[in-house]
Design a protein around this motif. Structure first.
Motif, mmCIF file in Angstrom:
data_model
loop_
_atom_site.group_PDB
_atom_site.id
_atom_site.type_symbol
_atom_site.label_atom_id
_atom_site.label_comp_id
_atom_site.label_asym_id
_atom_site.label_seq_id
_atom_site.Cartn_x
_atom_site.Cartn_y
_atom_site.Cartn_z
ATOM 1 N N ARG A 71 -4.378 -1.830 5.292
ATOM 2 C CA ARG A 71 -5.422 -0.940 5.784
ATOM 3 C C ARG A 71 -4.856 0.090 6.762
ATOM 4 O O ARG A 71 -5.264 1.260 6.763
ATOM 5 C CB ARG A 71 -6.513 -1.774 6.453
ATOM 6 C CG ARG A 71 -7.635 -0.993 7.100
ATOM 7 C CD ARG A 71 -8.463 -0.242 6.104
ATOM 8 N NE ARG A 71 -9.498 0.543 6.769
ATOM 9 C CZ ARG A 71 -9.985 1.675 6.301
ATOM 10 N NH1 ARG A 71 -9.571 2.153 5.140
ATOM 11 N NH2 ARG A 71 -10.917 2.331 6.968
ATOM 12 N N GLU B 190 0.823 -1.206 0.000
ATOM 13 C CA GLU B 190 0.000 0.000 0.000
ATOM 14 C C GLU B 190 0.861 1.262 0.000
ATOM 15 O O GLU B 190 0.535 2.243 -0.682
ATOM 16 C CB GLU B 190 -0.928 -0.010 1.216
ATOM 17 C CG GLU B 190 -1.984 1.068 1.214
ATOM 18 C CD GLU B 190 -2.997 0.916 0.089
ATOM 19 O OE1 GLU B 190 -3.679 1.903 -0.223
ATOM 20 O OE2 GLU B 190 -3.098 -0.189 -0.489
ATOM 21 N N GLU C 34 -4.297 8.690 4.452
ATOM 22 C CA GLU C 34 -5.463 9.566 4.308
ATOM 23 C C GLU C 34 -5.411 10.717 5.319
ATOM 24 O O GLU C 34 -5.758 11.851 5.007
ATOM 25 C CB GLU C 34 -6.746 8.753 4.483
ATOM 26 C CG GLU C 34 -7.044 7.849 3.280
ATOM 27 C CD GLU C 34 -8.246 6.955 3.515
ATOM 28 O OE1 GLU C 34 -8.757 6.914 4.664
ATOM 29 O OE2 GLU C 34 -8.679 6.295 2.545
ATOM 30 N N ARG D 220 1.068 4.322 -2.956
ATOM 31 C CA ARG D 220 0.729 5.711 -2.627
ATOM 32 C C ARG D 220 1.948 6.640 -2.625
ATOM 33 O O ARG D 220 1.866 7.788 -2.206
ATOM 34 C CB ARG D 220 0.035 5.749 -1.259
ATOM 35 C CG ARG D 220 -1.355 5.121 -1.301
ATOM 36 C CD ARG D 220 -1.981 5.047 0.074
ATOM 37 N NE ARG D 220 -3.356 4.581 0.031
ATOM 38 C CZ ARG D 220 -4.431 5.369 -0.075
ATOM 39 N NH1 ARG D 220 -4.286 6.683 -0.148
ATOM 40 N NH2 ARG D 220 -5.642 4.866 -0.106
ATOM 41 N N THR E 267 -3.256 2.738 4.677
ATOM 42 C CA THR E 267 -4.292 3.530 4.006
ATOM 43 C C THR E 267 -4.862 4.588 4.939
ATOM 44 O O THR E 267 -4.976 5.773 4.579
ATOM 45 C CB THR E 267 -5.431 2.621 3.516
ATOM 46 O OG1 THR E 267 -4.931 1.742 2.515
ATOM 47 C CG2 THR E 267 -6.579 3.440 2.924
ATOM 48 N N ARG E 268 -5.215 4.183 6.146
ATOM 49 C CA ARG E 268 -5.791 5.132 7.102
ATOM 50 C C ARG E 268 -4.797 6.232 7.465
ATOM 51 O O ARG E 268 -5.162 7.404 7.592
ATOM 52 C CB ARG E 268 -6.265 4.397 8.358
ATOM 53 C CG ARG E 268 -7.484 3.522 8.134
ATOM 54 C CD ARG E 268 -7.941 2.861 9.410
ATOM 55 N NE ARG E 268 -8.352 3.854 10.410
ATOM 56 C CZ ARG E 268 -8.686 3.552 11.664
ATOM 57 N NH1 ARG E 268 -8.652 2.286 12.078
ATOM 58 N NH2 ARG E 268 -9.046 4.494 12.508
#
Length: 301
Positions: A266, A53, A273, A57, A269-270
């Motif tokens: 995950r 991930e 963000e 990104r 990702t959090r």
């Protein structure tokens, strides 16, 4: 002009200086990852998900191992300041006060499997539900004399899994006298637990009929020791684990599946963000493990 600059850079072996870029941009595009250990498939699967991930990104990972030591955890977290934009921290052995002291307050962070009281965004595996599922499965298959190989005392995962084992056995088999043996989450402590059972005469036929290990590595160690001792699995003693690491699938271990790769992804990702100005998600996200039944718990004849 671009071609000439690129040719000169190649000739001189020039690469951009990450430190200088981070000063000019006030961003490092790095994520610090603090783990209690880097040994074994459990941590490698989590890091694989994080790396997948982060790369997608435009970030890279800076890993640090605290060796399950509170003092080293503080050093590791503070050493990240100025080097990373945010932190993903797994510190199941630290209490809320210890986490607050160790975490640099100015760095955004997300926690994995830490105490509920920690005032940070978090992700937590439902340890109680997972252990309740495997104990329920063993009891339903006729197993009554169960042993738990526990995780380290003071580790939130180990403590919750041990408590759930005792509570579930008490509720489903009230007359049972379950045995709890200490463990470290490592394979060798599963082997040591079986050696202890042998010393106590509990490997004799009918003495016990099920082992609930607090993670897959200890379950695999127990399997190795049981087979070396000539104990049939699952005919004599059934064995279960927790996590569903890749090796568990190949060896037919009944366990509860936690999607470790997705959990790592995950978490990143959090965090990203939050770093990039998205909606701040401060909640604790629960992860419910799934019972996976394989050959180590086939019903006794």
């Amino acid at each position: 002009m671009r071609a000439r600059v690129q040719a000169a850079a190649k000739l001189l072996g020039y690469v951009p200086h990450a430190g200088a870029r981070s000063l000019s941009m006030a961003r490092t595009h790095a994520i610090g990852v603090i783990l209690p250990d880097l040994h074994g498939e459990f941590f490698s699967e989590i890091v694989r998900g994080m790396d997948r991930e982060a790369t997608a990104r435009g970030y890279h990972l800076l890993l640090s191992n605290m060796h399950a030591d509170a003092a080293l955890a503080t050093v590791a977290m503070r050493s990240m300041r100025g080097r990373v934009d945010g932190l993903v921290v797994m510190a199941p052995q630290l209490d809320a006060a210890g986490l607050d002291e160790a975490l640099p307050g100015v760095i955004p962070a997300i926690l994995i499997n830490s105490l509920r009281e920690a005032a940070r965004p978090a992700m937590r595996v439902d340890n109680r539900a997972g252990i309740a599922a495997v104990v329920g499965h063993l009891v339903a298959s006729g197993r009554r004399r169960l042993v738990h190989i526990a995780g380290p005392t003071g580790n939130v995962d180990g403590d919750e899994r041990r408590e759930s084992f005792l509570e579930t056995v008490a509720a489903s088999v009230p007359d049972a006298r379950p045995v709890v043996l200490p463990g470290t989450f490592r394979e060798e402590s599963g082997e040591a637990a079986v050696a202890t059972l042998a010393e106590r005469g509990l490997l004799a036929p009918g003495a016990i009929d099920g082992i609930v290990a607090a993670n897959d590595m200890m379950a695999l160690g127990a399997l190795t020791a049981l087979r070396a001792a000539g104990v049939a699995v699952p005919g004599g003693i059934a064995v279960t684990g927790f996590d569903d690491i890749p090796l568990a699938r190949y060896l037919g271990l009944t366990t509860v599946r936690v999607d470790l790769v997705e959990m790592g992804a995950r978490a990143v990702t959090r965090l990203v963000e939050r770093l990039e100005g998205g909606v701040a998600d401060d909640r604790t996200e629960g992860i419910v493990p799934e019972l996976v039944i394989r050959t180590t718990t086939e019903s006794p004849a």
